[in-house]
Each structure stands twice: as structure tokens, then as C-alpha cells.
Scaffold this motif. Structure first.
Motif, short mmCIF file in Angstrom:
data_model
loop_
_atom_site.label_atom_id
_atom_site.label_comp_id
_atom_site.label_asym_id
_atom_site.label_seq_id
_atom_site.Cartn_x
_atom_site.Cartn_y
_atom_site.Cartn_z
N THR B 37 0.86 -1.17 0.00
CA THR B 37 0.00 0.00 0.00
C THR B 37 0.91 1.23 0.00
O THR B 37 1.79 1.35 0.84
CB THR B 37 -0.91 -0.01 1.25
N HIS B 38 0.68 2.12 -0.96
CA HIS B 38 1.63 3.22 -1.15
C HIS B 38 1.07 4.58 -0.73
O HIS B 38 -0.15 4.74 -0.62
CB HIS B 38 2.06 3.29 -2.63
N VAL B 39 1.96 5.51 -0.58
CA VAL B 39 1.55 6.89 -0.27
C VAL B 39 2.00 7.79 -1.41
O VAL B 39 3.19 7.94 -1.67
CB VAL B 39 2.19 7.38 1.05
N GLY B 40 1.04 8.35 -2.11
CA GLY B 40 1.39 9.25 -3.22
C GLY B 40 1.14 10.70 -2.86
O GLY B 40 1.68 11.59 -3.51
N CYS B 41 0.27 10.95 -1.87
CA CYS B 41 -0.02 12.34 -1.54
C CYS B 41 -0.29 12.56 -0.06
O CYS B 41 0.02 13.61 0.47
CB CYS B 41 -1.22 12.84 -2.36
N ASN B 42 -0.87 11.55 0.61
CA ASN B 42 -1.21 11.66 2.02
C ASN B 42 -2.33 12.67 2.27
O ASN B 42 -2.57 13.05 3.40
CB ASN B 42 0.02 12.03 2.86
N THR B 43 -2.98 13.13 1.22
CA THR B 43 -4.05 14.11 1.39
C THR B 43 -5.32 13.65 0.68
O THR B 43 -6.14 14.46 0.27
CB THR B 43 -3.63 15.49 0.86
N SER B 44 -5.44 12.37 0.49
CA SER B 44 -6.62 11.71 -0.09
C SER B 44 -6.97 12.17 -1.50
O SER B 44 -8.12 12.22 -1.88
CB SER B 44 -7.83 11.80 0.86
N GLN B 45 -5.97 12.47 -2.31
CA GLN B 45 -6.25 12.88 -3.69
C GLN B 45 -5.71 11.95 -4.77
O GLN B 45 -6.04 12.14 -5.94
CB GLN B 45 -5.70 14.29 -3.93
N CYS B 46 -4.88 10.98 -4.42
CA CYS B 46 -4.26 10.19 -5.48
C CYS B 46 -4.69 8.73 -5.51
O CYS B 46 -4.53 8.06 -6.52
CB CYS B 46 -2.75 10.29 -5.42
N GLY B 47 -5.17 8.22 -4.39
CA GLY B 47 -5.67 6.85 -4.38
C GLY B 47 -4.61 5.76 -4.26
O GLY B 47 -4.94 4.57 -4.23
N ALA B 48 -3.33 6.13 -4.16
CA ALA B 48 -2.28 5.11 -4.08
C ALA B 48 -2.41 4.26 -2.83
O ALA B 48 -1.92 3.14 -2.77
CB ALA B 48 -0.90 5.77 -4.12
N CYS B 49 -3.08 4.79 -1.82
CA CYS B 49 -3.16 4.13 -0.51
C CYS B 49 -4.45 3.36 -0.34
O CYS B 49 -4.78 2.95 0.77
CB CYS B 49 -3.07 5.19 0.58
N THR B 50 -5.20 3.14 -1.43
CA THR B 50 -6.53 2.53 -1.31
C THR B 50 -6.47 1.09 -0.79
O THR B 50 -5.71 0.26 -1.29
CB THR B 50 -7.24 2.55 -2.69
N VAL B 58 -11.33 2.42 0.49
CA VAL B 58 -11.12 3.71 1.16
C VAL B 58 -9.67 4.12 1.00
O VAL B 58 -8.78 3.28 0.80
CB VAL B 58 -11.43 3.64 2.68
N LYS B 59 -9.44 5.42 1.07
CA LYS B 59 -8.08 5.93 1.01
C LYS B 59 -7.52 5.90 2.43
O LYS B 59 -7.96 6.66 3.29
CB LYS B 59 -8.10 7.34 0.42
N SER B 60 -6.58 5.03 2.64
CA SER B 60 -6.15 4.76 4.02
C SER B 60 -5.32 5.89 4.60
O SER B 60 -5.01 5.89 5.78
CB SER B 60 -5.38 3.43 4.09
N CYS B 61 -4.94 6.88 3.78
CA CYS B 61 -4.23 8.03 4.34
C CYS B 61 -5.20 9.00 5.00
O CYS B 61 -4.79 9.89 5.73
CB CYS B 61 -3.42 8.75 3.27
N SER B 62 -6.49 8.83 4.73
CA SER B 62 -7.44 9.79 5.25
C SER B 62 -8.19 9.27 6.46
O SER B 62 -9.16 9.86 6.90
CB SER B 62 -8.44 10.19 4.15
#
Ligand code: FES
Ligand code: FES
Lengths: 784, 156
Positions: B37-50, B58-62
Motif C-alpha cells: 500500500t503506497h503513499v502518493g499524496c497523504n491528502t486523499s487525492q491520489c488513491g495510491a493508498c486505497t 477507502v483511502k487509508s491516508c485519510s
């Protein structure tokens, strides 16, 4: 065709690990005794640093160390080097101001690295960074590219008028003469806006020092680990290369932004010895926006002289290009060598002159971004050609045909020799694929719905396969641009290939294996490709400029040829024949004209178990390496056609269709090539429609430093692209390949803008053509 | 402030005492070391953390870890069979070249899987609209659309 050889759409070997979450990117790595770094960045575009006080930060829980410019100054560490020397037209060298790895005395852009805090956890490092007290004396900032040279403020004392160089290229007098005799001169002023590369994996690094061996290991999200090592060791930190291993593991996209040697990883390596602990840093997205080298940022005026038939006679281009606050690794070469030399495009324009003024501004450094110079050149040329066609009331395809280069090799007036191409083929192919014939009907249908429809062409050419080292050297490069390849054949005939190219999405593990499978006649599963580790690969110049296959692939072919040559000698011994009678076909060494043969794996076994072996003449083992230095650039070229529909009520532009007909020379894996084109076109259309780095003109704050403010292309911004290829094989590399990574980003922006301006009937509109811009342009067009 | 959390991740019960401010993606990556699971923005805009929580993407950074208390969490590591055989959606991405650098891919695949049941025999446009929360810088999305379509068909 071999099912897993050259020309087959082999599914990628790398996919399983990426799809199952087993990729290993830099931030995934945690080392024993790991610490974490957070950089204290300047909140001001231009400021003197009066003091940096780390007392409070050092007292915070978990903080291990804090370093600032003072420490860098005290340890006498060099600054980051610029890799390309450019000479101004008056003969003076470009001004190369110091680029310290932590600010010394001044901060020069928002995000400039003032200090670093190293702590036990990332959270503690963040808190520590907040506690570092920096006293700034705010200075006025130089922001806009077009007016930087007239600013009263200097970004660097060494360049009082902010000019880094003024480079002139081509035949100025010839252009003047052509203009004097012209039937018509078309003119155009345009901006090629600044972009943030936005690889989805933010830059990251993890540096470790091993006290016992006095050596360093750096994991870094990077496109060229050997170049990184060379620049960092030899030019900045003075570490012997054999004491430094650079690993660029899985890398989540680069697009140029991960070519360069950056301050962050250099600080980490230096500090890792100081704290004797591994240190990791990963950019957050806003940091990436601020600190990744940006792309483009040109302001240009162009004039094209024609005779009465629309034949191009002379072309003059005047460009101001932003360097940003410091010279990034290849920054100086991008708006010169990679730009001015491409201004002939696909046309026979006999006289061309370009003048480029590179300026320092208090903004993030600018460097190569997908296409690097060539998209900027193509944008100028293809917008200009479109303007010329409209001025001359000629069909845009016809004016192109009238000026196409048709005999090869062709020496352009701006210093390149195109070895081969067929520009009619890509234009005609694109016209067919785009169904240009049906455009009038589609336009009428749009109009019936109250919409405006337009079509735009772009016939691009790029110079890729960087680069003949001697040519590059003569043009100012401070590095060679060859590539290395090593083919290690194991006793059982299984093969490991080591390449200096680096894959960060391109699929080299598959494409390169196909090449080797094809040449050695063995299954692709018997081959693995290793890259990205200076501890494994003998040397490498890395991946950028669509060079991997053309240069890196050629090095591998050379090494394979050496393996075959040695194999023939071994086989000759085994088959009791003369070397010259042995041929290698379909994975077998054969005595010509007989049915006597020995398979590849038997030869490799003999090489490692040399009982029956010509030991008096031949060393055991089967392991060859090669360096390949190209003799020319490669010239991918093609034609892109974009069709758009504009809603006159809102200015919203819909891309109705996008067609790319490209000539990349021979193709190894069509599936991967198509994917590269899709991605490139999306990036080019992203520039044309959406993306823009906007700085506040006074404060120099980057206003577009999050995904809320910087519009990234998303899935619903585009239709499916129509993609086709036609082939003229490159004449000077063994695979006949040209490279495909950048074409999409190069060809598409002018096709889109040509289509939009065609639709709404205006001469020009700057990128990105946002609904607001388009709507405003339409209001002016109506009132004019 | 520390909190105790218990949840099921990829079928296994996990419990931990963590900082209340920790996000779910940080917990997954740094604490459980599931780095797919990746972090591309940490602000729930890129979906890398889904990831999936109780079957929903869900976007797990949010999310804070505590918000997943008691939940069933599925990450990309839990999607393939135990022997490594890929899930039909993963297989479709490979088959149709729906990935390049692989960084957006886990999030993209997790988002795509959730569409099952939501979209029946979807058009390209519907798929494009459904994955517009996931940014991919490499592929230009076209092959992702093809992959998702094929993956959904294979899951049906
Ligand atoms: S990292 Fe969560 S949406 Fe980007
Ligand atoms: S594959 Fe690289 S970001 Fe999507």
C-alpha cells in the motif's frame, strides 16, 4: 517470429511483484538502527539567513542531530555540479553559481533546503524540524521568467542581471536574408508553461554508513545510479567510488525528475557518517512540488518566412528559459542542445537561427522533464506551422507536405543529421487513422448541437538515444553517454543480464529479455535482467532521453554477440570443426552444411566444466560485457492529430479523438510501446489542458503545490487514443530502434492547441487551455 | 495519547497500542510492514493508498487507525491466493498492461475490485469516471480501463 522474441507483445515479467504488493521502492526499505530526516525548508522565495538556532530542536525527544549550512561550510563540501557547460554567443561561459547542499547565507526559493533534522522516528523528526528557529531577512523575489533579466534584484551576485547565458545557434545572417526576400512572415508569441513532473512515487533516499568498511550504501529513487554515484562522489563529497554503492530499487516513475543529483540524498550520505546511523527521507507531495526539478518554462517569440507557395525560407526563434534558483544537473542543456537543435522539425527550412536567454529566478530549479527541450521545440515549430498555414490559407497537412524532408541522411541547419525517416507515411497514416475525411461531417454535427469542433496536427521529430559521447562532449557535456551491458551465462545455459539502463516503469526486465531470448534462441524464462545497483552492474549512464533500448539494448546485443563468438570457438572444439565453419542458429551451434550441432547449454556447461575444452587457446567461463557508444542520435518521428469539441457556453474542451502515428524504428514489444505512447500522450495533453505551476508574482510562493491546486490528468479527462506505427529502421544501431518514451509528450501539446484554436477561431491560446482561458479567448474573438 | 486497536488485516487478527494520531496507511506500512500500500499524496487525492475496509474501498491516508477498530481490512497483499496466484483483477492488469512503474497499481487494483457489484457490464466512460480518484502518471489510463473491464468480467 519467436513467440517470446523481438516483435512479440510478451506480458511483463515485472508485473507479478507490482500487482501483489511485492515491489520494493525506496521508502519500503527500513535498515537496522534506522533514523529519519526532515528538511527545514525556506518559506520565503528569497531571503538572507540571519541565523539558524537548533537548540530547541536538539532538546526534543528522539532528535539525533541537526545540520545547517554552517556545518556544510565547515566541512568544505562542494556544491552540486552542473553537468553541461554552455557557452554564450559572446564566447563567455554560462554563469554557474554555487549550489550548496544546505543553504549558505541565503535561501533562493520556497522549499530551498535550510537545515535537516535527524531523529529516531519520522514524527520526532517532524516535530524537531518545527522547533528549528530560523531568522530570515526577506528580500524581494525575481519570479516571472519573461522579466527576470530586467529585474533590479539578483538571484545570485555572480549574475547581476539574472542571465545565466545567452546562447545563439544557427545562421543569423542567413535568416535575415531569407526574411528580406520573404513573401510572408508569420509570427507567434507563446509560453511553454512550467510543469511539475509528479512521478507518483515521491523522491526518497535511505543512506547508510558502515564504519567497519568505511563505505556507504545509498538507496535512492533515481533513474541513473552510476551517474548519481559519480557526481556525488567525485564532485561533491570526495568519497572514493569503491566506497559507495548506490541502489535505485523499484522506482515509481521518473519522467526526468529522478535523473538529477539532489541536495537531499547528498545531505543524507554526508550525515550518515556523522551520526553513524542509516538516515531515511521521503518527500511528501508538497515537498515534491517544491523540490523536484520542474520542466519547461519558456517564453518565446518565433517568426517564419515563406515564399508564395508556403515553402519555408527562414525561421527565427527567441526564447527566454527559466533555470530557477540554481542550475540542476542538466538544466543548461535542455533549452539549448535539446531544444535549438530540433527547430528544423520535419522540414527543409534552409536557414534557422535561435537565441536562448537562460535566466535565474527565485523558483524551483528547472531541468529535463519527459521530452526535455524537444517538446518545447516541437511546440514552437508545430504552432508556427499551423499559424503559417492559416496565414497562407493553406491546408495544414498540405503546408507540411510541401516542406517535408524526403531525402536521408539529411543535415539540418541546426546541427543534427537525421539518418532516416518517412514523414509522409506518418502524416498519411495519421490522417487515415483519424478519419480526417469524416471531419467536416462531424464538425457540422457538432455545430448543429451548438458546439464548436476543431482539428489539429502535429508532425514532430525528436533526437533520442542520447548520445554519441564525442558529439555531446563537443557540445559541452561533462559526461559520456554510452551504455554498458553484461551477459553472464551460467553453466546450465541460464542467463543473467546486467544493464546500466534503469527501468522505472518501462518494462526493461521484459523487453531486454526478449532481445536476448531472440538472439540466443533460448526461452525468455531462462533470462533475467538486473539493473539499478552499482554493486552489481559494472557501469551505466541510466535511463532518460528515450535511450534505454537504443543505447542500453545495443550494449546488450554487443555483449551477446561476444558470447556467441566465444561459444562458436568452444563449439568448434566440441564438434571438432574449424571456428569459421560454426554458425549459431535457433539456440544451437552448428557445423555449416551438416547436421552436426551442439546446443547452447552444452557449450556453456563446457565453458564452466572445461574438461574437453581448448584451454590452451581459450579462457574458461562464458561471461561477456560491452560498452556501446552510439554514432548518432536516433530520430523518432510521427504525426499526431487531435480533434476537440468546445462548449462555447463554458469554454470546456473535450478531446473527441486523439491519434498518434509514430515511427519508432523496429519495435521489440508492441504492447509496451503502445503503453509508452498512451502515457506520453496523457502527459502532453495534461500540459495542454490542465497542468500549470503557478507562482505568486510578488512573493514567489508556489500556489500549486498540492493535488487540490495542480490539476493532474485523471482517467475521465481523455477518450481512448488511437495509436499506430510505421517503420523506418534506425540505420546505426544493431536493433534498428529509435526509442518511444517521450514521443507522446512531445507531439501532443501542439496538436491539441492547434485543434482548440481551430475550433474557436483564434490565432493562439496559451497552455493550459482551461475552460476559463478558452471562454475568454472566445469573447475576445467575438468582440474583435 | 496511545490507543489500543484490534482489527483483521488480510484475514489475520492484529492488535496494537499506537499513537492515536496514526493514520491507517502509516499503521499498515510502518507497523505491519505491508508496504504494498503506497503513499502518493497523504491528502486523499491520489488513491495510491486505497485498501478495503469491510469490503469498501477507502483511502487509508485519510483515516485514523482507530477508525478501523474492529474492521476487516484487505490490502493488496491479501488479494492474491496464498500460493501467489493472482486475483482475476490482478491477472487482468497483467494481461492488458494496466501498469508501468507499479506505484499507483495496488491502489488502482483495490479501487477496481470494489466496482464489482457496482457496475454491471460498464462502458469505458463509466470505468473512467469510477477510477478518477486514482492518479496514474504512467499509463495514460487507457490500458487500466481495459484491465478493469476484463477484470470485472472475470470476477462476475
Ligand atoms: S496517499 Fe492516500 S490518496 Fe494519496
Ligand atoms: S503505473 Fe506508474 S503511476 Fe501508474
Amino acid at each position: 517470429m519467436k513467440a517470446d522474441g523481438i516483435g512479440a507483445s510478451v506480458k511483463r515479467k515485472e508485473d507479478h511483484r507490482f500487482l501483489t504488493g511485492n515491489g520494493q521502492y525506496t521508502d519500503d526499505i527500513i535498515l537496522p538502527r534506522q533514523t529519519y530526516a526532515v528538511f527545514v525548508r525556506s518559506p520565503h522565495a528569497h531571503a538572507t539567513i540571519i541565523s539558524v538556532d537548533a537548540t530547541a530542536a536538539l532538546a526534543m525527544p528522539g532528535v539525533v542531530a541537526v545540520f545547517s549550512g554552517k556545518d556544510i561550510e565547515d566541512s568544505k563540501i562542494g556544491g552540486l555540479p552542473c553537468g553541461w557547460g554552455i557557452t554564450s554567443k559572446d564566447g563567455t561561459p554560462a554563469i554557474e553559481p554555487p549550489h550548496p547542499i544546505l543553504c549558505i547565507g541565503k535561501a533562493r526559493y520556497v522549499g530551498d533546503h535550510v537545515a535537516v533534522v535527524i531523529a529516531e522516528t519520522i514524527e520526532q523528526a517532524r516535530k524537531g524540524a518545527e522547533a528549528v528557529e530560523v531568522d530570515y531577512g526577506i528580500l524581494p523575489a525575481v519570479v516571472a521568467t519573461g522579466t527576470a533579466a530586467a529585474s533590479k534584484t539578483s538571484v545570485h551576485d555572480q549574475a547581476p542581471n539574472n542571465v545565466c547565458y545567452t546562447w545563439g545557434h544557427g545562421d543569423e545572417a542567413g535568416v535575415k536574408a531569407a526574411f528580406a526576400n520573404a513573401h510572408h512572415i508569420s509570427e507567434l508569441s507563446l509560453t511553454n508553461q512550467r510543469l511539475a513532473p509528479n512521478a507518483m512515487e515521491p523522491r526518497a533516499a535511505n543512506a547508510a554508513y558502515d564504519r567497519s568498511s568505511e563505505s556507504y550504501t545509498l538507496y535512492v529513487s533515481n533513474q541513473n545510479p552510476h551517474v548519481e554515484r559519480l557526481l556525488m562522489c567525485a564532485f561533491v563529497l570526495g568519497i572514493p567510488e569503491h566506497k559507495m554503492r548506490v541502489v535505485a530499487p523499484d522506482v515509481g516513475g521518473g519522467f526526468g525528475s529522478k535523473i538529477f543529483l539532489y541536495a537531499e540524498e547528498t545531505v543524507l550520505v554526508w550525515a550518515s557518517k556523522r551520526v553513524n546511523r542509516p538516515i531515511k527521507w521521503t518527500a511528501d507531495r508538497t515537498e515534491a512540488f517544491l523540490s523536484d526539478a520542474h520542466g519547461r518554462d519558456h517564453v518565446t517569440k518565433a517568426q517564419l518566412a515563406m515564399d508564395k507557395d508556403g515553402k519555408f525560407l527562414g525561421f527565427r526563434v527567441d526564447t527566454t528559459a527559466a533555470m530557477g534558483a540554481y542550475l540542476s544537473t542538466f538544466s543548461t542543456a535542455v533549452p539549448t542542445i535539446l531544444y535549438g537543435t530540433l527547430l528544423a522539425g520535419q522540414y527543409t527550412t534552409p536557414a534557422i537561427y535561435v537565441e536562448v536567454t537562460a535566466v535565474f529566478t527565485n523558483t524551483s530549479p528547472v531541468d529535463a522533464y519527459r521530452g526535455a527541450g524537444r517538446p518545447e521545440a516541437t511546440y514552437v515549430v508545430e504552432r508556427m506551422v499551423e499559424t503559417a498555414a492559416r496565414d497562407m490559407k493553406m491546408d495544414p497537412a498540405e503546408i507540411r507536405r510541401r516542406n517535408f524532408i524526403r531525402s536521408f541522411p539529411y543535415a539540418t541547419p541546426v546541427g543534427l543529421t537525421y539518418d532516416v525517416g518517412d514523414f509522409d507515411a506518418t502524416l498519411d497514416g495519421a490522417i487515415k487513422l483519424a478519419d480526417v475525411e469524416g471531419f467536416a461531417a462531424r464538425k457540422a454535427a457538432s455545430e448543429a448541437r451548438g458546439m464548436k469542433r476543431g482539428i489539429g496536427y502535429s508532425s514532430y521529430i525528436e533526437a533520442c538515444g542520447l548520445a554519441p559521447s564525442n558529439v555531446a562532449g563537443a557540445l559541452g557535456a561533462r559526461a559520456g553517454l554510452f551504455e554498458s551491458g553484461e551477459v553472464r551465462v551460467h553453466p546450465t545455459g541460464k542467463v543473467e543480464v546486467f544493464t546500466g539502463s534503469h527501468s522505472h516503469g518501462q518494462g526493461h526486465e521484459t523487453t531486454f529479455a526478449q532481445v536476448v531470448a531472440d538472439k540466443l534462441g533460448i526461452p525468455i524464462d531462462d533470462i533475467s535482467i538486473s539493473h539499478g545497483d552499482t554493486g552489481k552492474v559494472l557501469f551505466g549512464m541510466g535511463t532518460y532521453g528515450s535511450r534505454s533500448l537504443a543505447v542500453g539494448g545495443s550494449a546488450i546485443v554487443k555483449a551477446v554477440d561476444k558470447v556467441i563468438a566465444k561459444g562458436k570457438k568452444i563449439a568448434a572444439h566440441l564438434l571438432e570443426a574449424s571456428d569459421t565453419d560454426i554458425e549459431f542458429v535457433n539456440g544451437e551451434f552448428k557445423v555449416k552444411g551438416t547436421d552436426k550441432s551442439v546446443p547452447f547449454a552444452s557449450v556453456s556447461l563446457a565453458a564452466y566444466v572445461p574438461h574437453n575444452y581448448p584451454l590452451d587457446k581459450l579462457e574458461p567461463g562464458l561471461n561477456e560485457n560491452a560498452f556501446y557508444d552510439p554514432t548518432n542520435f536516433t530520430y523518432p518521428a510521427g504525426c499526431h492529430i487531435c480533434e476537440v469539441e468546445v462548449d462555447p457556453q463554458t469554454g470546456k474542451v473535450e478531446v473527441c479523438s486523439f491519434t498518434a502515428m509514430d515511427d519508432f524504428g523496429n519495435i521489440i514489444n508492441p504492447m509496451i510501446v503502445e503503453g509508452q505512447v498512451h502515457g506520453g500522450v496523457a502527459q502532453g495533453l495534461g500540459q495542454a489542458m490542465l497542468e500549470d505551476c503557478i507562482y505568486d508574482p510578488e512573493s514567489g510562493q508556489l500556489l500549486t503545490a498540492t493535488y487540490m491546486d495542480y490539476a493532474m490528468p485523471r482517467a475521465d479527462d481523455f477518450p481512448n487514443f488511437k495509436v499506430g506505427t510505421s517503420v523506418t529502421a534506425c540505420t546505426h544501431n544493431p536493433l534498428g530502434v529509435k526509442g518511444c518514451g517521450e514521443a507522446g509528450a512531445i507531439g501532443s501539446p501542439p496538436a491539441f492547441i492547434n485543434a482548440v484554436t481551430d475550433a474557436i477561431g483564434v490565432k493562439h491560446i496559451d497552455m493550459p487551455a482551461t475552460p476559463e482561458r478558452v471562454w475568454r479567448a472566445m469573447q475576445t474573438a467575438v468582440s474583435a | 495519547m496511545s490507543v489500543n486497536v484490534t482489527m483483521k488485516v488480510n484475514g489475520q487478527s492484529v492488535s496494537a497500542t499506537i499513537e492515536a494520531s496514526m493514520t491507517l496507511v502509516e499503521f499498515i506500512r510502518e507497523h505491519l510492514r505491508l508496504t504494498g500500500t503506497h503513499v502518493g499524496c497523504n491528502t486523499s487525492q491520489c488513491g495510491a493508498c486505497t485498501v478495503h475496509i469491510n469490503g469498501r474501498a477507502v483511502k487509508s491516508c485519510s483515516l485514523l487507525v482507530a477508525q478501523a477498530q474492529g474492521a476487516e481490512v484487505l490490502t493488496i497483499e491479501g488479494l492474491a491466493a496464498a500460493n501467489g496466484d493472482m486475483h482475476p483483477m490482478q491477472a487482468a492488469f497483467k494481461e492488458h498492461h494496466g501498469l508501468q512503474c507499479g506505484f499507483c497499481t495496488p491502489g488502482m487494483v483495490m479501487s477496481a475490485c470494489e466496482l464489482k457489484g457496482k457496475l454491471v457490464d460498464p462502458t469505458d466512460e463509466q470505468i473512467r469516471a469510477s477510477i478518477d480518484g486514482n492518479i496514474c502518471r504512467c499509463t495514460g489510463y487507457q490500458n487500466i480501463v481495459t484491465s478493469v473491464k476484463a477484470g470485472l468480467a472475470a470476477m462476475a
